[in-house]
Design an enzyme around this catalytic site. Sequence first.
Site, short mmCIF file in Angstrom:
data_model
loop_
_atom_site.label_atom_id
_atom_site.label_comp_id
_atom_site.label_asym_id
_atom_site.label_seq_id
_atom_site.Cartn_x
_atom_site.Cartn_y
_atom_site.Cartn_z
N LYS A 169 -6.21 -1.56 -0.33
CA LYS A 169 -4.87 -1.51 0.31
C LYS A 169 -5.00 -1.04 1.75
O LYS A 169 -4.34 -1.58 2.64
CB LYS A 169 -3.95 -0.59 -0.50
CG LYS A 169 -3.58 -1.18 -1.86
CD LYS A 169 -2.93 -0.16 -2.79
CE LYS A 169 -2.84 -0.71 -4.20
NZ LYS A 169 -2.46 0.27 -5.22
N GLN A 179 -0.53 6.12 -6.95
CA GLN A 179 -1.59 5.35 -7.61
C GLN A 179 -1.69 5.79 -9.07
O GLN A 179 -1.88 6.98 -9.34
CB GLN A 179 -2.92 5.58 -6.87
CG GLN A 179 -4.04 4.66 -7.33
CD GLN A 179 -3.81 3.19 -6.95
OE1 GLN A 179 -3.29 2.88 -5.88
NE2 GLN A 179 -4.17 2.28 -7.84
N ASP A 239 6.41 -0.21 -4.75
CA ASP A 239 5.74 -0.68 -5.98
C ASP A 239 6.78 -1.15 -7.00
O ASP A 239 6.43 -1.72 -8.03
CB ASP A 239 4.92 0.46 -6.60
CG ASP A 239 3.41 0.21 -6.50
OD1 ASP A 239 3.02 -0.92 -6.15
OD2 ASP A 239 2.64 1.13 -6.77
#
Length: 288
Positions: free
Chosen positions: A49, A93, A116
């Site tokens: 990322k 994450q 997300d």
Amino acid sequence: MTMLLKGAPVRDVRADTLAQKIKNLTEKPTLAIIQVGKREDSTAYINAKKKFGNKIGATVLHVEFNEHETEEVVISKISELNADVSVHGIIVQIPLPPSLNKEKIIDTIAPEKDVDGLTSTSLKLLWENKKGFIPATTRGIATLLSHYGIEIQGKRVVVVGRSALVGKPTALYFTHQNSTVTVCHSKTLNLSEETKRADIIIVATGKPGLITKNHVAPHQVIVDVGINTVGGKLEEEVGERKIVGDVAFDEVKDLVRAITPVPGGVGVMTVLSLFENLLDAYDAQHAV
Ligand code: NDP
């Protein structure tokens, strides 16, 4: 001949568009990634990322906590990032260490920064088919199929896997796109009977080689979301490690209409889609 649905060509074209757009902005779109612990696979995903973010000119802040950090400290950091107008997107994450309440932590992210698409607010919007952030993997699958001209409206889509991260949001999204969706899981009685009926099979199980030649039919499009490391333990026998999907690729690839490779298919699209969500967040935050 089978069409190989590679993610890289799609990513490259769309990354150029993002980079051009960012060049013309007064402020750099900024993504904060929260990592708790040092899982090797999570660090690899975060590095991918960061690399992509750098490439397109976005800023990526990597906020690291040790695996014993308390929920309060992580939540307090997210609240701080929520209030920081120079940060446009926040992701946590996952997986998190088991001592932490994943839902509570993710739900701390301000909905307008939830790139997300995993907070309950975003999931409710998706459930209701209202405008909001679509989880990156789901958006990536949709973009990939659209790029290769694969029709989804009216098609039978079988999603294998029902996780909150991939299976469920993907099934919902395709339902809203007027596909006829079946969701399969580990208790599905006759998986091959279900998958053979599909026009499009989307597999996200984390089970290498689950989908074999016995599960497919010639007219089908196969989307393999799985990312599995096989052939050696993480810190040993590095040379023998290999990334494979949930589909027995070599066995299936010549038997179907189209298939995504692993690596190089959906994974590539997920990173791209995260940054497309970030740009959407940036635009929305600057529109008010
Ligand atoms: P989870 O472990 O959360 O969910 C797995 C799902 O697969 C569950 O619903 C489970 O069913 C189902 N399943 C397990 N075994 C079988 C079986 N034998 N037959 C049918 N269904 C089965 O995984 P995730 O959804 O988080 O991830 C799935 C895969 O996708 C992983 O390999 C992961 O690394 C990869 N991934 C890839 C991404 C990308 O960008 N390409 C992004 C995110 C994940 P049940 O509910 O009954 O337990």
